[in-house]
Design a protein around this motif. Sequence first.
Motif, PDB file in Angstrom:
ATOM      1  N   GLY A   1      -2.696   3.338   6.482  1.00 34.71           N
ATOM      2  CA  GLY A   1      -3.579   2.274   6.918  1.00 34.71           C
ATOM      3  C   GLY A   1      -4.633   2.283   7.666  1.00 34.71           C
ATOM      4  N   THR A   2      -5.228   3.794   7.520  1.00 35.54           N
ATOM      5  CA  THR A   2      -6.768   4.090   8.232  1.00 35.54           C
ATOM      6  C   THR A   2      -7.848   3.399   7.427  1.00 35.54           C
ATOM      7  N   THR A   3      -8.438   2.636   7.925  1.00 37.96           N
ATOM      8  CA  THR A   3      -9.380   1.811   6.909  1.00 37.96           C
ATOM      9  C   THR A   3     -10.605   2.201   7.566  1.00 37.96           C
ATOM     10  N   GLU A   4     -10.978   2.827   8.786  1.00 32.73           N
ATOM     11  CA  GLU A   4     -12.250   3.098   9.262  1.00 32.73           C
ATOM     12  C   GLU A   4     -12.663   4.439   8.944  1.00 32.73           C
ATOM     13  N   ILE A   5     -14.163   4.702   8.598  1.00 32.50           N
ATOM     14  CA  ILE A   5     -14.767   5.779   8.190  1.00 32.50           C
ATOM     15  C   ILE A   5     -16.208   6.039   9.311  1.00 32.50           C
ATOM     16  N   GLY A   6     -16.362   6.970   9.713  1.00 35.48           N
ATOM     17  CA  GLY A   6     -17.514   7.124  10.663  1.00 35.48           C
ATOM     18  C   GLY A   6     -18.836   7.058   9.694  1.00 35.48           C
ATOM     19  N   PHE A   7     -19.999   6.672  10.202  1.00 29.70           N
ATOM     20  CA  PHE A   7     -21.049   6.410   9.337  1.00 29.70           C
ATOM     21  C   PHE A   7     -21.339   7.613   8.846  1.00 29.70           C
ATOM     22  N   ASP A   8     -21.640   8.736   9.510  1.00 33.63           N
ATOM     23  CA  ASP A   8     -22.006  10.114   8.946  1.00 33.63           C
ATOM     24  C   ASP A   8     -21.071  10.782   8.046  1.00 33.63           C
ATOM     25  N   ALA A   9     -19.960  10.485   8.380  1.00 34.99           N
ATOM     26  CA  ALA A   9     -18.776  10.728   7.518  1.00 34.99           C
ATOM     27  C   ALA A   9     -18.899  10.250   6.240  1.00 34.99           C
ATOM     28  N   CYS A  10     -18.993   9.104   6.026  1.00 30.75           N
ATOM     29  CA  CYS A  10     -19.277   8.242   4.772  1.00 30.75           C
ATOM     30  C   CYS A  10     -20.148   8.708   4.099  1.00 30.75           C
ATOM     31  N   LEU A  11     -21.460   8.903   4.661  1.00 29.14           N
ATOM     32  CA  LEU A  11     -22.721   9.359   3.834  1.00 29.14           C
ATOM     33  C   LEU A  11     -22.255  10.779   3.419  1.00 29.14           C
ATOM     34  N   PHE A  12     -21.530  11.632   4.079  1.00 26.89           N
ATOM     35  CA  PHE A  12     -21.305  12.924   3.587  1.00 26.89           C
ATOM     36  C   PHE A  12     -20.146  12.812   2.171  1.00 26.89           C
ATOM     37  N   GLN A  13     -19.355  11.758   2.635  1.00 27.39           N
ATOM     38  CA  GLN A  13     -18.429  11.666   1.434  1.00 27.39           C
ATOM     39  C   GLN A  13     -19.161  10.998   0.036  1.00 27.39           C
ATOM     40  N   MET A  14     -19.906  10.105   0.311  1.00 27.54           N
ATOM     41  CA  MET A  14     -20.775   9.791  -0.833  1.00 27.54           C
ATOM     42  C   MET A  14     -21.535  10.851  -1.317  1.00 27.54           C
ATOM     43  N   PHE A  15     -22.067  11.516  -0.508  1.00 29.42           N
ATOM     44  CA  PHE A  15     -23.044  12.748  -1.171  1.00 29.42           C
ATOM     45  C   PHE A  15     -22.001  13.705  -1.924  1.00 29.42           C
ATOM     46  N   SER A  16     -20.795  13.885  -1.333  1.00 34.51           N
ATOM     47  CA  SER A  16     -19.976  15.120  -2.081  1.00 34.51           C
ATOM     48  C   SER A  16     -19.537  14.378  -3.519  1.00 34.51           C
ATOM     49  N   ILE A  17     -19.142  13.336  -3.405  1.00 32.82           N
ATOM     50  CA  ILE A  17     -18.511  12.670  -4.659  1.00 32.82           C
ATOM     51  C   ILE A  17     -19.520  12.541  -5.781  1.00 32.82           C
ATOM     52  N   HIS A  18     -20.755  12.311  -5.306  1.00 36.35           N
ATOM     53  CA  HIS A  18     -21.888  11.989  -6.410  1.00 36.35           C
ATOM     54  C   HIS A  18     -22.385  13.434  -6.963  1.00 36.35           C
ATOM     55  N   SER A  19     -22.206  14.214  -5.834  1.00 35.65           N
ATOM     56  CA  SER A  19     -22.810  15.735  -6.181  1.00 35.65           C
ATOM     57  C   SER A  19     -21.786  16.492  -7.340  1.00 35.65           C
TER      58      SER A  19
ATOM     59  N   HIS B   1       0.840  -1.131   0.088  1.00 38.11           N
ATOM     60  CA  HIS B   1       0.211  -0.003   0.115  1.00 38.11           C
ATOM     61  C   HIS B   1       0.665   1.411   0.020  1.00 38.11           C
ATOM     62  N   LEU B   2       1.920   1.476   0.588  1.00 39.07           N
ATOM     63  CA  LEU B   2       2.863   2.544   0.616  1.00 39.07           C
ATOM     64  C   LEU B   2       3.310   2.812  -0.699  1.00 39.07           C
TER      65      LEU B   2
ATOM     66  N   PRO C   1      -9.104  12.333   1.388  1.00 34.35           N
ATOM     67  CA  PRO C   1      -8.867  11.819   2.934  1.00 34.35           C
ATOM     68  C   PRO C   1      -8.820  10.571   3.050  1.00 34.35           C
ATOM     69  N   THR C   2      -9.891   9.818   2.466  1.00 33.50           N
ATOM     70  CA  THR C   2      -9.718   8.102   2.809  1.00 33.50           C
ATOM     71  C   THR C   2      -8.736   7.483   1.896  1.00 33.50           C
ATOM     72  N   VAL C   3      -8.459   7.979   0.818  1.00 35.59           N
ATOM     73  CA  VAL C   3      -7.936   7.054  -0.385  1.00 35.59           C
ATOM     74  C   VAL C   3      -6.205   7.381   0.381  1.00 35.59           C
ATOM     75  N   LEU C   4      -5.853   8.494   0.537  1.00 31.66           N
ATOM     76  CA  LEU C   4      -4.323   8.664   1.123  1.00 31.66           C
ATOM     77  C   LEU C   4      -4.584   8.169   2.692  1.00 31.66           C
ATOM     78  N   GLY C   5      -5.384   8.196   3.425  1.00 31.64           N
ATOM     79  CA  GLY C   5      -5.485   7.734   4.711  1.00 31.64           C
ATOM     80  C   GLY C   5      -5.180   6.114   4.822  1.00 31.64           C
ATOM     81  N   ILE C   6      -5.704   5.235   3.516  1.00 35.32           N
ATOM     82  CA  ILE C   6      -5.515   3.967   3.671  1.00 35.32           C
ATOM     83  C   ILE C   6      -4.228   3.678   3.271  1.00 35.32           C
ATOM     84  N   PHE C   7      -3.609   4.538   1.963  1.00 35.84           N
ATOM     85  CA  PHE C   7      -2.324   3.786   1.430  1.00 35.84           C
ATOM     86  C   PHE C   7      -1.084   4.116   2.202  1.00 35.84           C
ATOM     87  N   LEU C   8      -1.380   5.594   2.839  1.00 35.21           N
ATOM     88  CA  LEU C   8      -0.243   6.247   3.417  1.00 35.21           C
ATOM     89  C   LEU C   8      -0.070   5.837   4.919  1.00 35.21           C
TER      90      LEU C   8
END
Length: 317
Positions: free
Chosen positions: A91-109, A27-28, A82-89
């Motif tokens: 190793g952070t694989t968790e995201i809060g429920f509301d943060a996940c919904l907000f990210q989904m909303f932002s990406i698709h919007s 991943h690194l 935030p999540t892509v670099l968090g995982i690969f740099l």
Amino acid sequence: MKNYNDSLGFLPTTFILAGIPGLEAQHLLISIPFCLMYIIIFLGNGTILHVIRTEASLHQPMYLFLAMLALAEIGVSASTLPTVLGIFLFGTTEIGFDACLFQMFSIHSFSIMESGVLLAMSVDRFVAIYSPLRYTAILTLPRIFGTGIIIGLKSFMLMAPLPILLRRLPFCGHNVLSHSYCLHPNLVHLPCADISINNIYGLFVVTSTFGLDSTLIVVSYILILHTVLKIATGEGRRKALNTCGSHVSAVLAYYVPMIGVSMVHRIGHHVSPLVHIMMANAYLFFPPVVNPIVYSIKTKEIRRSIIRMLSRKRADV
């Protein structure tokens, strides 16, 4: 450790994001191309925005729509970063429920905005070729900015119900996602309840945005070709079509990966998860990486403005 909030009907407090299956140890190393892509995206689109803002000669409909496209692409990329670099740099694989919904909303919007701006750009090209003498009279600044506001409001309003619809469903312990970011097609398959309303509304959003926009873009280019064929000289036809070259590249860069992702999701049930991940990454990363490069190379005015900007900076050093 999975924690669930019973008062919210088995809603997970976190989701588990995926990197690239089977390549967790690398991943690194994999983070390097992702970091390079983000640098190109923010530097390239940021440069496009800067030259359009500072060069008075670029305060024209075509370039103002290009600025809107660059803003939408920066928005999509900033949503995933935030999540892509968090995982690969890290190793952070968790995201809060509301943060996940907000990210989904932002990406698709922002992705819906890209589609809407590409449609506006195709109309811009049609007006420029069909009625060049009335071009600036038809596409006035108030109309251009009004179009941008409408595209933005439409994108946010269409996406707003999706997080609400997901929150009303029980997930019953299912919280493992297939990507490095939260996408609605992935999230909607996790709840352990009837998701018919979610699917119907999701289909409505796709049809009324990507489906309608792509159809109208095709219609615009049919009208453009019909108009170009009426031009008497071959040189005139060539010049008219050349003004559409960068936009056609942007449309292909956006819609080809999207069609690929859609086909893999619908008919690629037995395809390797790696293919799903690569196609989703192509859909989100390919357009914002390619478009500033294409416009900088193929659009003479943008290229000259960038060269002037770099020359001024070099002279100031």
